[in-house]
Design a protein around this motif. Sequence first.
Motif, PDB file in Angstrom:
ATOM      1  N   PHE A 173      26.577  28.440  44.549  1.00  0.00           N
ATOM      2  CA  PHE A 173      25.172  29.016  45.374  1.00  0.00           C
ATOM      3  C   PHE A 173      24.152  27.684  44.603  1.00  0.00           C
ATOM      4  CE2 PHE A 173      25.822  31.174  41.481  1.00  0.00           C
ATOM      5  CZ  PHE A 173      24.679  30.658  40.955  1.00  0.00           C
ATOM      6  N   ASP A 174      23.387  27.396  45.424  1.00  0.00           N
ATOM      7  CA  ASP A 174      21.894  26.401  45.654  1.00  0.00           C
ATOM      8  C   ASP A 174      22.592  25.832  44.863  1.00  0.00           C
ATOM      9  OD1 ASP A 174      20.592  28.624  45.922  1.00  0.00           O
ATOM     10  OD2 ASP A 174      20.176  29.743  44.911  1.00  0.00           O
ATOM     11  N   GLY A 175      23.317  24.771  45.128  1.00  0.00           N
ATOM     12  CA  GLY A 175      23.518  23.564  44.279  1.00  0.00           C
ATOM     13  C   GLY A 175      24.487  24.068  42.959  1.00  0.00           C
ATOM     14  N   THR A 176      24.505  24.558  42.475  1.00  0.00           N
ATOM     15  CA  THR A 176      24.928  25.175  41.285  1.00  0.00           C
ATOM     16  C   THR A 176      25.715  25.763  41.269  1.00  0.00           C
ATOM     17  OG1 THR A 176      23.788  26.934  41.058  1.00  0.00           O
ATOM     18  CG2 THR A 176      22.766  24.978  40.632  1.00  0.00           C
ATOM     19  N   THR A 177      26.555  26.140  39.831  1.00  0.00           N
ATOM     20  CA  THR A 177      28.003  26.254  39.680  1.00  0.00           C
ATOM     21  C   THR A 177      28.057  27.317  39.020  1.00  0.00           C
ATOM     22  OG1 THR A 177      28.880  24.501  40.668  1.00  0.00           O
ATOM     23  CG2 THR A 177      30.562  25.925  39.118  1.00  0.00           C
ATOM     24  N   ALA A 178      28.796  28.245  38.321  1.00  0.00           N
ATOM     25  CA  ALA A 178      28.247  29.347  37.235  1.00  0.00           C
ATOM     26  C   ALA A 178      30.141  30.324  37.714  1.00  0.00           C
ATOM     27  CB  ALA A 178      27.834  30.971  38.366  1.00  0.00           C
ATOM     28  N   ASP A 179      30.859  29.975  36.238  1.00  0.00           N
ATOM     29  CA  ASP A 179      31.749  30.545  35.745  1.00  0.00           C
ATOM     30  C   ASP A 179      31.974  31.867  36.100  1.00  0.00           C
ATOM     31  OD1 ASP A 179      33.880  28.719  35.869  1.00  0.00           O
ATOM     32  OD2 ASP A 179      33.187  27.431  34.740  1.00  0.00           O
ATOM     33  N   TYR A 180      32.840  32.839  36.759  1.00  0.00           N
ATOM     34  CA  TYR A 180      33.704  34.171  36.863  1.00  0.00           C
ATOM     35  C   TYR A 180      35.085  34.591  36.563  1.00  0.00           C
ATOM     36  CZ  TYR A 180      29.028  36.296  39.039  1.00  0.00           C
ATOM     37  OH  TYR A 180      27.200  35.781  39.147  1.00  0.00           O
ATOM     38  N   ARG A 181      35.119  35.696  35.517  1.00  0.00           N
ATOM     39  CA  ARG A 181      36.607  36.245  35.827  1.00  0.00           C
ATOM     40  C   ARG A 181      36.489  37.138  36.160  1.00  0.00           C
ATOM     41  NH1 ARG A 181      38.369  41.289  34.057  1.00  0.00           N
ATOM     42  NH2 ARG A 181      40.188  40.947  32.766  1.00  0.00           N
ATOM     43  N   TYR A 182      37.479  36.998  37.523  1.00  0.00           N
ATOM     44  CA  TYR A 182      38.234  37.736  38.077  1.00  0.00           C
ATOM     45  C   TYR A 182      39.605  38.114  38.882  1.00  0.00           C
ATOM     46  CZ  TYR A 182      39.511  38.307  43.547  1.00  0.00           C
ATOM     47  OH  TYR A 182      40.246  38.563  44.763  1.00  0.00           O
ATOM     48  N   ASN A 183      39.490  39.246  39.335  1.00  0.00           N
ATOM     49  CA  ASN A 183      40.134  40.055  39.364  1.00  0.00           C
ATOM     50  C   ASN A 183      40.625  40.925  40.314  1.00  0.00           C
ATOM     51  OD1 ASN A 183      41.859  42.953  38.613  1.00  0.00           O
ATOM     52  ND2 ASN A 183      42.563  42.005  37.170  1.00  0.00           N
ATOM     53  N   ASN A 184      41.790  40.763  40.586  1.00  0.00           N
ATOM     54  CA  ASN A 184      42.715  41.581  41.609  1.00  0.00           C
ATOM     55  C   ASN A 184      44.041  41.998  42.055  1.00  0.00           C
ATOM     56  OD1 ASN A 184      43.787  41.902  44.900  1.00  0.00           O
ATOM     57  ND2 ASN A 184      42.622  40.187  45.957  1.00  0.00           N
ATOM     58  N   ARG A 185      43.010  43.535  41.682  1.00  0.00           N
ATOM     59  CA  ARG A 185      44.661  44.713  42.282  1.00  0.00           C
ATOM     60  C   ARG A 185      45.059  45.476  43.159  1.00  0.00           C
ATOM     61  NH1 ARG A 185      43.698  48.366  36.867  1.00  0.00           N
ATOM     62  NH2 ARG A 185      43.631  46.055  35.539  1.00  0.00           N
TER      63      ARG A 185
END
Length: 421
Positions: A173-185
Amino acid sequence: MVRRILLFFILILNGVFSQAQEGTVLNVEIQGAKRTKTSFLKKLITLKPGMVLDSVLLEQDIARLQRLPSVSHAYYQVFSSDANEHNVFYNVEENFTLIPFANLFSSSNDAFAFRVGLQEFNFLGRDINIGGFYQYDVFNSFGVAVRAPHLFSRTTGLSFSYNDFTTQEPVFFDGTTADYRYNNRGFEVMGLHEFNFKNRIEFGGSLFTEDYRYISGATNDIVPRALKVDKHLIKLIYNYENIKYYFYLLDGFRSTLNFQYVGSTNENLPEFLIGFNDFVYFKRVGDKGNWANRLRVGLASNVNTPFAPFTVDNNLNIRGVGNTIDRGTGAIVFNTEYRHTLIEKNWFVLQSNVFIDGGSWRNPGGGFSDFSDKQNIRIYPGVGLRFMHKRIFNAIFRIDYGYGITKDASRGLVFGIGQYF
């Protein structure tokens, strides 16, 4: 008038004589099946005792048998009597179908990651696929699945899967990056139906929960740091296939349409529609070559969100580009490769591979002009090797090296099980 009547009877007698020449099928037998139930194989084939011998049905039955994971090769023999009656034998060469697998790769932060699992492609000798996996990619994940395409009848079946999948995902987003813990259950149930030899459909849905947890990187007041949303999905898959199989060599065309509606309980991950079609074309080149092509065209609801559904990823579309380096609400991807057999023994095959992967994406909230934007276009030529076992289903270990030639491109190795497409 007499001539017309004579001509009419001659045509009728000629038709009767031609039908007599074809003769009838006295018996149909299956030979070579050890782990696969012969009663199951007989249920799949269309030629039955008492029918007129039909070469088209013979070829169609062989093609159907060769599609089965349990069959590496199949052919037929016809033995005729003086009375113009025929005994038909379908001969099958079976695959070994209980397959452990392991896949090594780098994660989104270049850490070591792997997936291991076990899959049986011919459970109970009836083409039932059952298996499970464990994955470590910064976090732990697992899943189980059962697919029985002939559970209820020759043409109708069911599939079920459950996944608890957790990864570290970049969000843009907005030309930047963030790392997220993503869970799909969640779990998915699909009904499977075959209209005819070339056309199949799958229809069903799933209930699942998506959970995003911020780890590090850029922040924005509009982009939540924690988000947990219950979702539901309705899916339709339509598959047309007209491919001839000769062991690992393929020739023909396949089209697969995947259309989904995803409903949501949170406006931060709003409901959307997504559809994409894979057009795949294979052409045999001599005795040792195989030219393979895939075109994927896809669009989703053009929501301006950092969690867009189409991703640019090593393991999905562009070899050498990296793991989830970008996202979009539309995708056009083309893969072409030439596979050439270098060594072939009784059970072992070594293939070389030369490929070009290319694609472009529509930015979230963007326009169709994004597809022609140089920032979104990626082209990666490369080379690879395939190590195959001819008697074990999908026992193909692949390694590819992709080298980007577009702006700010990367390069890298991609490992996997099975052909890339």
